[in-house]
Design an enzyme around this catalytic site. Structure first.
Site, PDB file in Angstrom:
ATOM      1  N   THR A   1       1.386  -1.315  -5.932  1.00 36.39           N
ATOM      2  CA  THR A   1       0.171  -1.454  -4.766  1.00 36.39           C
ATOM      3  C   THR A   1      -0.073  -0.471  -3.870  1.00 36.39           C
ATOM      4  O   THR A   1       0.931   0.206  -3.567  1.00 36.39           O
ATOM      5  CB  THR A   1       0.176  -3.051  -4.190  1.00 36.39           C
ATOM      6  OG1 THR A   1      -0.441  -2.859  -3.116  1.00 36.39           O
ATOM      7  CG2 THR A   1       1.717  -2.961  -3.721  1.00 36.39           C
ATOM      8  N   ASP A   2      -1.104  -0.398  -3.138  1.00 40.07           N
ATOM      9  CA  ASP A   2      -1.252   0.529  -2.086  1.00 40.07           C
ATOM     10  C   ASP A   2      -0.428   0.206  -0.902  1.00 40.07           C
ATOM     11  O   ASP A   2      -0.132   1.132   0.092  1.00 40.07           O
ATOM     12  CB  ASP A   2      -2.579   0.819  -1.578  1.00 40.07           C
ATOM     13  CG  ASP A   2      -3.479  -0.657  -1.323  1.00 40.07           C
ATOM     14  OD1 ASP A   2      -2.741  -1.420  -1.403  1.00 40.07           O
ATOM     15  OD2 ASP A   2      -4.857  -0.644  -0.884  1.00 40.07           O
ATOM     16  N   GLU A   3      -0.010  -0.942  -0.743  1.00 41.60           N
ATOM     17  CA  GLU A   3       0.687  -1.562   0.513  1.00 41.60           C
ATOM     18  C   GLU A   3       2.118  -0.956   0.629  1.00 41.60           C
ATOM     19  O   GLU A   3       2.383  -1.082   1.672  1.00 41.60           O
ATOM     20  CB  GLU A   3       0.833  -2.981   0.347  1.00 41.60           C
ATOM     21  CG  GLU A   3      -0.588  -3.702   0.257  1.00 41.60           C
ATOM     22  CD  GLU A   3      -0.514  -5.035   0.721  1.00 41.60           C
ATOM     23  OE1 GLU A   3       0.465  -5.501   1.448  1.00 41.60           O
ATOM     24  OE2 GLU A   3      -1.499  -5.725   0.354  1.00 41.60           O
TER      25      GLU A   3
ATOM     26  N   TYR B   1       6.425  -8.817   1.359  1.00 43.73           N
ATOM     27  CA  TYR B   1       5.638  -8.517  -0.023  1.00 43.73           C
ATOM     28  C   TYR B   1       5.799  -7.108  -0.165  1.00 43.73           C
ATOM     29  O   TYR B   1       6.128  -6.544  -1.217  1.00 43.73           O
ATOM     30  CB  TYR B   1       4.245  -9.200  -0.017  1.00 43.73           C
ATOM     31  CG  TYR B   1       3.568  -8.290  -0.926  1.00 43.73           C
ATOM     32  CD1 TYR B   1       4.035  -8.606  -2.598  1.00 43.73           C
ATOM     33  CD2 TYR B   1       2.319  -7.517  -0.821  1.00 43.73           C
ATOM     34  CE1 TYR B   1       3.014  -8.157  -3.506  1.00 43.73           C
ATOM     35  CE2 TYR B   1       1.486  -7.040  -1.876  1.00 43.73           C
ATOM     36  CZ  TYR B   1       2.040  -7.508  -3.223  1.00 43.73           C
ATOM     37  OH  TYR B   1       1.205  -6.683  -4.311  1.00 43.73           O
TER      38      TYR B   1
ATOM     39  N   LYS C   1       7.676  -4.839  -3.155  1.00 43.73           N
ATOM     40  CA  LYS C   1       6.583  -3.877  -4.305  1.00 43.73           C
ATOM     41  C   LYS C   1       7.530  -2.566  -3.995  1.00 43.73           C
ATOM     42  O   LYS C   1       7.540  -1.731  -5.083  1.00 43.73           O
ATOM     43  CB  LYS C   1       5.424  -3.946  -3.994  1.00 43.73           C
ATOM     44  CG  LYS C   1       4.915  -5.274  -4.224  1.00 43.73           C
ATOM     45  CD  LYS C   1       4.867  -5.656  -5.853  1.00 43.73           C
ATOM     46  CE  LYS C   1       4.115  -4.660  -7.016  1.00 43.73           C
ATOM     47  NZ  LYS C   1       4.240  -5.264  -7.791  1.00 43.73           N
TER      48      LYS C   1
HETATM   49  P1  NAD Z   1      -0.960 -13.328  -9.047  1.00 41.06           P
HETATM   50  O1  NAD Z   1      -0.041 -13.766  -7.759  1.00 41.06           O
HETATM   51  O2  NAD Z   1      -2.353 -13.649  -9.301  1.00 41.06           O
HETATM   52  O3  NAD Z   1      -0.095 -13.386 -10.374  1.00 41.06           O
HETATM   53  C1  NAD Z   1       1.116 -13.149 -10.596  1.00 41.06           C
HETATM   54  C2  NAD Z   1       1.514 -13.898 -11.875  1.00 41.06           C
HETATM   55  O4  NAD Z   1       2.915 -13.483 -11.974  1.00 41.06           O
HETATM   56  C3  NAD Z   1       1.576 -15.321 -11.956  1.00 41.06           C
HETATM   57  O5  NAD Z   1       0.716 -15.646 -12.975  1.00 41.06           O
HETATM   58  C4  NAD Z   1       2.933 -16.026 -11.822  1.00 41.06           C
HETATM   59  O6  NAD Z   1       2.922 -17.094 -12.563  1.00 41.06           O
HETATM   60  C5  NAD Z   1       3.400 -14.659 -12.415  1.00 41.06           C
HETATM   61  N1  NAD Z   1       4.902 -14.933 -11.894  1.00 41.06           N
HETATM   62  C6  NAD Z   1       5.352 -14.807 -10.831  1.00 41.06           C
HETATM   63  N2  NAD Z   1       6.901 -14.846 -10.772  1.00 41.06           N
HETATM   64  C7  NAD Z   1       7.085 -14.765 -12.004  1.00 41.06           C
HETATM   65  C8  NAD Z   1       8.519 -14.598 -12.461  1.00 41.06           C
HETATM   66  N3  NAD Z   1       9.627 -14.695 -11.775  1.00 41.06           N
HETATM   67  N4  NAD Z   1       8.564 -14.635 -13.747  1.00 41.06           N
HETATM   68  C9  NAD Z   1       7.271 -14.636 -14.479  1.00 41.06           C
HETATM   69  N5  NAD Z   1       6.226 -14.660 -14.023  1.00 41.06           N
HETATM   70  C10 NAD Z   1       5.869 -14.549 -12.892  1.00 41.06           C
HETATM   71  O7  NAD Z   1      -1.096 -11.617  -8.744  1.00 41.06           O
HETATM   72  P2  NAD Z   1      -1.976 -10.425  -9.100  1.00 41.06           P
HETATM   73  O8  NAD Z   1      -2.834 -10.343  -7.673  1.00 41.06           O
HETATM   74  O9  NAD Z   1      -2.540 -10.737 -10.367  1.00 41.06           O
HETATM   75  O10 NAD Z   1      -1.182  -9.188  -9.073  1.00 41.06           O
HETATM   76  C11 NAD Z   1      -0.709  -8.879 -10.451  1.00 41.06           C
HETATM   77  C12 NAD Z   1       0.137  -7.795  -9.966  1.00 41.06           C
HETATM   78  O11 NAD Z   1      -0.447  -6.410  -9.542  1.00 41.06           O
HETATM   79  C13 NAD Z   1       1.320  -7.656  -8.780  1.00 41.06           C
HETATM   80  O12 NAD Z   1       2.416  -6.848  -9.391  1.00 41.06           O
HETATM   81  C14 NAD Z   1       0.583  -7.061  -7.715  1.00 41.06           C
HETATM   82  O13 NAD Z   1       1.707  -6.644  -6.669  1.00 41.06           O
HETATM   83  C15 NAD Z   1      -0.263  -6.226  -8.103  1.00 41.06           C
HETATM   84  N6  NAD Z   1      -1.300  -5.697  -7.313  1.00 41.06           N
HETATM   85  C16 NAD Z   1      -2.113  -6.622  -6.892  1.00 41.06           C
HETATM   86  C17 NAD Z   1      -3.342  -6.406  -6.404  1.00 41.06           C
HETATM   87  C18 NAD Z   1      -4.259  -7.304  -5.774  1.00 41.06           C
HETATM   88  O14 NAD Z   1      -5.164  -6.987  -5.028  1.00 41.06           O
HETATM   89  N7  NAD Z   1      -4.334  -8.558  -6.256  1.00 41.06           N
HETATM   90  C19 NAD Z   1      -3.470  -4.878  -5.779  1.00 41.06           C
HETATM   91  C20 NAD Z   1      -2.742  -4.057  -6.308  1.00 41.06           C
HETATM   92  C21 NAD Z   1      -1.597  -4.426  -7.152  1.00 41.06           C
HETATM   93  O1  TDX Z   2      -8.750 -16.053   4.993  1.00 36.88           O
HETATM   94  C1  TDX Z   2      -8.602 -14.605   4.968  1.00 36.88           C
HETATM   95  N1  TDX Z   2      -9.109 -14.000   6.009  1.00 36.88           N
HETATM   96  C2  TDX Z   2      -8.986 -12.584   6.201  1.00 36.88           C
HETATM   97  O2  TDX Z   2      -9.678 -11.912   7.006  1.00 36.88           O
HETATM   98  C3  TDX Z   2      -7.677 -13.968   4.202  1.00 36.88           C
HETATM   99  C4  TDX Z   2      -7.095 -14.692   3.244  1.00 36.88           C
HETATM  100  C5  TDX Z   2      -7.577 -12.696   4.389  1.00 36.88           C
HETATM  101  N2  TDX Z   2      -8.253 -12.196   5.434  1.00 36.88           N
HETATM  102  C6  TDX Z   2      -7.884 -10.521   5.395  1.00 36.88           C
HETATM  103  C7  TDX Z   2      -6.593 -10.071   5.393  1.00 36.88           C
HETATM  104  C8  TDX Z   2      -6.514  -8.552   4.852  1.00 36.88           C
HETATM  105  O3  TDX Z   2      -6.892  -7.587   5.773  1.00 36.88           O
HETATM  106  O4  TDX Z   2      -8.478 -10.055   4.283  1.00 36.88           O
HETATM  107  C9  TDX Z   2      -7.800  -9.113   3.930  1.00 36.88           C
HETATM  108  C10 TDX Z   2      -7.303  -9.044   2.373  1.00 36.88           C
HETATM  109  O5  TDX Z   2      -6.436 -10.081   2.536  1.00 36.88           O
HETATM  110  P1  TDX Z   2      -5.698 -10.583   1.125  1.00 36.88           P
HETATM  111  O6  TDX Z   2      -6.740 -11.105   0.202  1.00 36.88           O
HETATM  112  O7  TDX Z   2      -4.520 -11.666   1.530  1.00 36.88           O
HETATM  113  O8  TDX Z   2      -5.040  -9.207   0.628  1.00 36.88           O
HETATM  114  P2  TDX Z   2      -3.860  -8.031   1.262  1.00 36.88           P
HETATM  115  O9  TDX Z   2      -3.118  -8.817   2.093  1.00 36.88           O
HETATM  116  O10 TDX Z   2      -4.859  -7.079   1.589  1.00 36.88           O
HETATM  117  O11 TDX Z   2      -3.311  -7.692  -0.291  1.00 36.88           O
HETATM  118  C11 TDX Z   2      -3.779  -7.816  -1.528  1.00 36.88           C
HETATM  119  O12 TDX Z   2      -3.989  -6.294  -1.737  1.00 36.88           O
HETATM  120  C12 TDX Z   2      -2.948  -5.822  -2.082  1.00 36.88           C
HETATM  121  C13 TDX Z   2      -3.110  -8.493  -2.623  1.00 36.88           C
HETATM  122  O13 TDX Z   2      -2.840  -9.835  -2.289  1.00 36.88           O
HETATM  123  C14 TDX Z   2      -1.760  -7.960  -2.882  1.00 36.88           C
HETATM  124  O14 TDX Z   2      -1.086  -8.418  -3.888  1.00 36.88           O
HETATM  125  C15 TDX Z   2      -2.134  -6.298  -3.307  1.00 36.88           C
HETATM  126  O15 TDX Z   2      -0.934  -5.788  -3.487  1.00 36.88           O
END
Ligand code: NAD
Ligand code: TDX
Length: 338
Positions: free
Chosen positions: A122-124, A149, A153
């Site tokens: 992730t970018d975070e 979190y 990562k």
């Molecule tokens: P998500 O929470 O929707 O999905 C995570 C999945 O992993 C779930 O299905 C969960 O059951 C499974 N999981 C959790 N713990 C586990 C374990 N111990 N063993 C096996 N499975 C397990 O997350 P997402 O948003 O789909 O993110 C997927 C990946 O992408 C993560 O590595 C996250 O850091 C990365 N990522 C997410 C975003 C975003 O915006 N969502 C952005 C950049 C990177």
């Molecule tokens: O109800 C809300 N209102 C609000 O203003 C929620 C849930 C979030 N927010 C804000 C917080 C953040 O600035 O919106 C932005 C996005 O929030 P999230 O969806 O929780 O994402 P963020 O914390 O930015 O992280 C996401 O992007 C990077 C993913 O959850 C991570 O898994 C990924 O690594």
């Protein structure tokens, strides 16, 4: 046929990746391993052909199971993680366990069986930028994570790099910005607001809403991952981002309200997130110039209108998927004044 093990394939991005692979890349046979935590849902894989996709419920920290699955595959794409910042502030332990120990467990199996790994990050990990800082994160930006979190990562990325350097494993890493699209858990920003409006609840904006997330449609993230699998240089890191770093949270909430037929200001300001990162911005020049990647979901206004319309339609059509969890999620947020 290439055998691919997808960790976390029942979660948001992982499930979209499995659908994308089945639809666009016929040469893969996929095994999904997923623990089915609160964030995983096997229904996300419904309708996929059984001869192409096998599902195993299991934990990536289970060394014996991971050893067996890795020994049987050609490549591993590692999505599994605890992924929600707000949850990591309530209880960090599952983040340390899954994101660090789980990644370590996969790396040891990759090393033993000499398989190819792509690690999803992730970018975070880079921390945040000031709102007026025009810089973007690149592959060489130093790590400065803010939350439990993002620090776990970051730890997992460091482990992958150490295993590349010390043991010569065949791995690549990608760091992507915020994803949106179908199957995203409704605890996250965009689906929370869409399902709020569908439930006649006002959307909830943290603090002032000036924070910038460099939004990307999940299919664009996944097309980049495939390109890195096919053409990425082993040992390298690739930044993935769709150039949406001019869009702040307030603009996103206003656009969702507009697209769903509500007044532009039909939302509440709620408590801010502690330690809230201000601005993420991604420089994906390397991915674009070296591998020729381009995102498909772009438009001139916010770069998000088409993708948001498609995402809103998906949540409208799939109420059974999200409705059962809605009350409990809103109750947990309400306890925090959010
Ligand atoms: P998500 O929470 O929707 O999905 C995570 C999945 O992993 C779930 O299905 C969960 O059951 C499974 N999981 C959790 N713990 C586990 C374990 N111990 N063993 C096996 N499975 C397990 O997350 P997402 O948003 O789909 O993110 C997927 C990946 O992408 C993560 O590595 C996250 O850091 C990365 N990522 C997410 C975003 C975003 O915006 N969502 C952005 C950049 C990177
Ligand atoms: O109800 C809300 N209102 C609000 O203003 C929620 C849930 C979030 N927010 C804000 C917080 C953040 O600035 O919106 C932005 C996005 O929030 P999230 O969806 O929780 O994402 P963020 O914390 O930015 O992280 C996401 O992007 C990077 C993913 O959850 C991570 O898994 C990924 O690594």
């Amino acid at each position: 046929m290439t055998k691919m093990l997808v960790t976390g394939g029942a979660g948001f991005i992982g499930a979209n990746f499995v659908h994308y692979t089945v639809n666009h890349k016929p040469d893969y046979e996929i095994t999904v391993i997923d623990k089915l935590t609160y964030a995983g849902n096997q229904a996300n894989l419904a309708g996929l052909p059984e001869d192409k996709v096998t599902f195993v419920q299991g934990d990536i920290c289970d060394a014996e199971l991971i050893d067996k699955l890795v020994s049987e595959t050609d490549i591993v794409v590692h999505f599994a993680a605890e992924s929600h910042n707000d949850n990591s502030l309530r209880n960090p332990w599952p983040f340390v366990e899954t994101n660090i120990i789980g990644t370590y467990t996969i790396l040891e199996a990759i090393r033993k069986h000499d398989k190819r790994l792509h690690h999803i990050s992730t970018d975070e990990v880079f921390g945040d930028l000031e709102l007026d800082d025009p810089n973007r994160f690149t592959e060489t930006t130093s790590y400065e994570p803010s939350s439990p979190y993002s620090s776990t990562k970051a730890g997992s990325d460091h482990l992958v790099r150490a295993w590349v350097r010390s043991f010569g494993i065949k791995a690549t890493i990608s760091n992507c910005s915020n994803n949106y699209g179908p199957y995203q858990h409704i605890e996250k920003f965009i689906p929370r607001q869409i399902t709020n409006i569908l439930s006649d609840i006002k959307p909830k904006l943290y603090g002032t809403g000036e924070q910038v997330r460099d939004w990307i449609h999940v299919d664009d993230h996944n097309s980049a991952v495939h390109l890195i699998l096919e053409q990425g240089k082993l040992g390298d890191t690739y930044i993935i981002g769709a150039d949406n770093d001019h869009v702040n949270n307030k603009m996103v909430i206003e656009l969702i309200c507009e697209l769903m037929g509500k007044g532009k200001d039909w939302y509440d300001h709620v408590n801010d997130r502690p330690g809230h990162d201000m601005r993420y911005a991604m420089d994906s020049t390397k991915l674009r110039t070296e591998l020729g990647w381009e995102p498909q979901y772009t438009d001139t206004q916010t770069g998000m209108r088409d993708g948001l319309l498609q995402t809103i339609d998906w949540y409208k059509a799939n109420e059974d998927w999200w409705k059962p969890q809605k009350d409990a999620i809103e109750a947990a947020y309400a306890k925090q004044g959010q």
